[in-house]
Write an enzyme that holds these catalytic residues in place. Structure first.
Site, PDB file in Angstrom:
ATOM      1  N   PRO A 175       0.756  -1.189  -0.012  1.00 59.03           N
ATOM      2  CA  PRO A 175      -0.008   0.154   0.009  1.00 59.03           C
ATOM      3  C   PRO A 175       0.822   1.184  -0.148  1.00 59.03           C
ATOM      4  O   PRO A 175       0.764   2.343  -0.894  1.00 59.03           O
ATOM      5  CB  PRO A 175      -0.763  -0.099   1.371  1.00 59.03           C
ATOM      6  CG  PRO A 175      -0.970  -1.605   1.585  1.00 59.03           C
ATOM      7  CD  PRO A 175       0.437  -1.997   1.129  1.00 59.03           C
ATOM      8  N   TYR A 176       2.062   1.221   0.697  1.00 56.87           N
ATOM      9  CA  TYR A 176       2.802   2.273   0.959  1.00 56.87           C
ATOM     10  C   TYR A 176       3.424   2.549  -0.425  1.00 56.87           C
ATOM     11  O   TYR A 176       3.349   3.704  -1.119  1.00 56.87           O
ATOM     12  CB  TYR A 176       3.821   2.333   1.875  1.00 56.87           C
ATOM     13  CG  TYR A 176       5.040   3.165   1.957  1.00 56.87           C
ATOM     14  CD1 TYR A 176       4.614   4.587   1.995  1.00 56.87           C
ATOM     15  CD2 TYR A 176       6.419   2.846   2.254  1.00 56.87           C
ATOM     16  CE1 TYR A 176       5.660   5.631   2.347  1.00 56.87           C
ATOM     17  CE2 TYR A 176       7.238   3.907   2.033  1.00 56.87           C
ATOM     18  CZ  TYR A 176       6.906   5.320   2.102  1.00 56.87           C
ATOM     19  OH  TYR A 176       8.015   6.304   2.190  1.00 56.87           O
ATOM     20  N   ALA A 177       4.045   1.727  -1.226  1.00 54.88           N
ATOM     21  CA  ALA A 177       4.661   1.632  -2.629  1.00 54.88           C
ATOM     22  C   ALA A 177       3.579   2.113  -3.524  1.00 54.88           C
ATOM     23  O   ALA A 177       3.863   3.058  -4.223  1.00 54.88           O
ATOM     24  CB  ALA A 177       5.274   0.388  -2.734  1.00 54.88           C
TER      25      ALA A 177
ATOM     26  N   LYS B 184       3.102   5.876  -3.345  1.00 56.14           N
ATOM     27  CA  LYS B 184       4.265   6.665  -3.518  1.00 56.14           C
ATOM     28  C   LYS B 184       4.639   6.563  -5.029  1.00 56.14           C
ATOM     29  O   LYS B 184       5.050   7.473  -6.064  1.00 56.14           O
ATOM     30  CB  LYS B 184       5.511   6.179  -2.911  1.00 56.14           C
ATOM     31  CG  LYS B 184       5.411   6.534  -1.415  1.00 56.14           C
ATOM     32  CD  LYS B 184       5.494   8.115  -1.190  1.00 56.14           C
ATOM     33  CE  LYS B 184       6.045   8.648   0.174  1.00 56.14           C
ATOM     34  NZ  LYS B 184       5.965  10.045   0.239  1.00 56.14           N
TER      35      LYS B 184
END
Length: 251
Positions: free
Chosen positions: A153-155, A158
């Protein structure tokens, strides 16, 4: 140093960590810095240190997840400084966790504070950046990790910012606006918390950095950003700069 003398820089998430380091470095180059974030005390601390060093800075409260606050913030910066020449989108709520663990709400906070806020802030600043403006958006090497477990989810949020960065560079180059992204590793409060929470993973991670250390928020990240927005880097746009000691391989 005065490569940014007379320029006005707006930096989000500048109350601590990478954003604070960038604010320090831009001020050291002569820029007037709009220190933007959600926590008044942290913003004032950043401004106080910049002033102590002889620079000029003013705090501006803003929750980048709220469109109206972005518009109000940009208007306030213009009212005080009269211009916006540099924009650094750094603020981000981080949705870390495995796919079966991260809630929809947490993921949407990552979207709202990341790509959506970045697009809104770039749009709001666009008219004032025209001619000789520079934008730097903060992204991550999480998308090219050898093991993406726990970082999907973070990737994703970003990588969305990276896509917007490239689009803005292509669409606004004719307007004299350069737009780049940085993917930094730095000992920010967030990084320190991660190290404390996952010491074994962190130790293994640090061993993969060819330069053998985690970056300093001001010296390694902030100064690089200051160079990116200066005239010396005037032919660089649409790029992602990995400020990570050589750790990630973007391919």
């Amino acid at each position: 140093m005065s490569r940014l003398q007379g320029k006005v820089a707006l930096v989000t998430g500048a109350g601590q960590g990478v954003g604070q380091g960038i604010a320090y470095a831009l001020a050291a180059e002569g820029a007037h810095v709009a220190v933007v974030g959600r926590t008044a005390g942290k913003l004032e601390d950043t401004c106080t240190e910049i002033r102590r060093r002889g620079g000029d800075a003013l705090p501006f409260m803003c929750d980048v997840m709220v469109k109206e606050e972005i518009e109000r913030c940009v208007a306030q910066v213009l009212a005080h400084f009269g211009a916006i020449n540099v924009l650094v989108n750094n603020a981000q709520v981080v949705p870390l966790g495995r796919l079966l663990e991260v809630t929809d709400e947490a993921f949407m906070q990552g979207i709202d504070s990341g790509p959506l806020a970045t697009m809104r802030m770039m749009r709001a600043c666009y008219p004032y950046l025209r001619g000789d403006g520079a934008v730097v958006n903060c992204v991550s090497s999480a998308a090219v990790r050898w093991d993406a477990s726990g970082y999907g989810p973070y990737a994703a949020v970003k990588e969305a910012i990276r896509a917007l960065t490239r689009a803005a560079a292509c669409e606004w180059g004719s307007d004299g606006i350069r737009v780049n992204a940085i993917a930094p590793h730095a000992m920010s409060p967030g990084m320190a918390e991660w190290v404390a929470a996952r010491p074994e993973e962190a130790a293994a991670f640090f061993k993969t950095i060819p330069l053998g250390r985690v970056g300093d928020c001001e010296k390694d990240i902030g100064r690089a950003v200051a160079h990116l927005v200066c005239a010396e880097a005037g032919y660089l746009t649409g790029a992602t700069i990995p400020l990570d000691g050589g750790q990630a391989y973007w391919g």
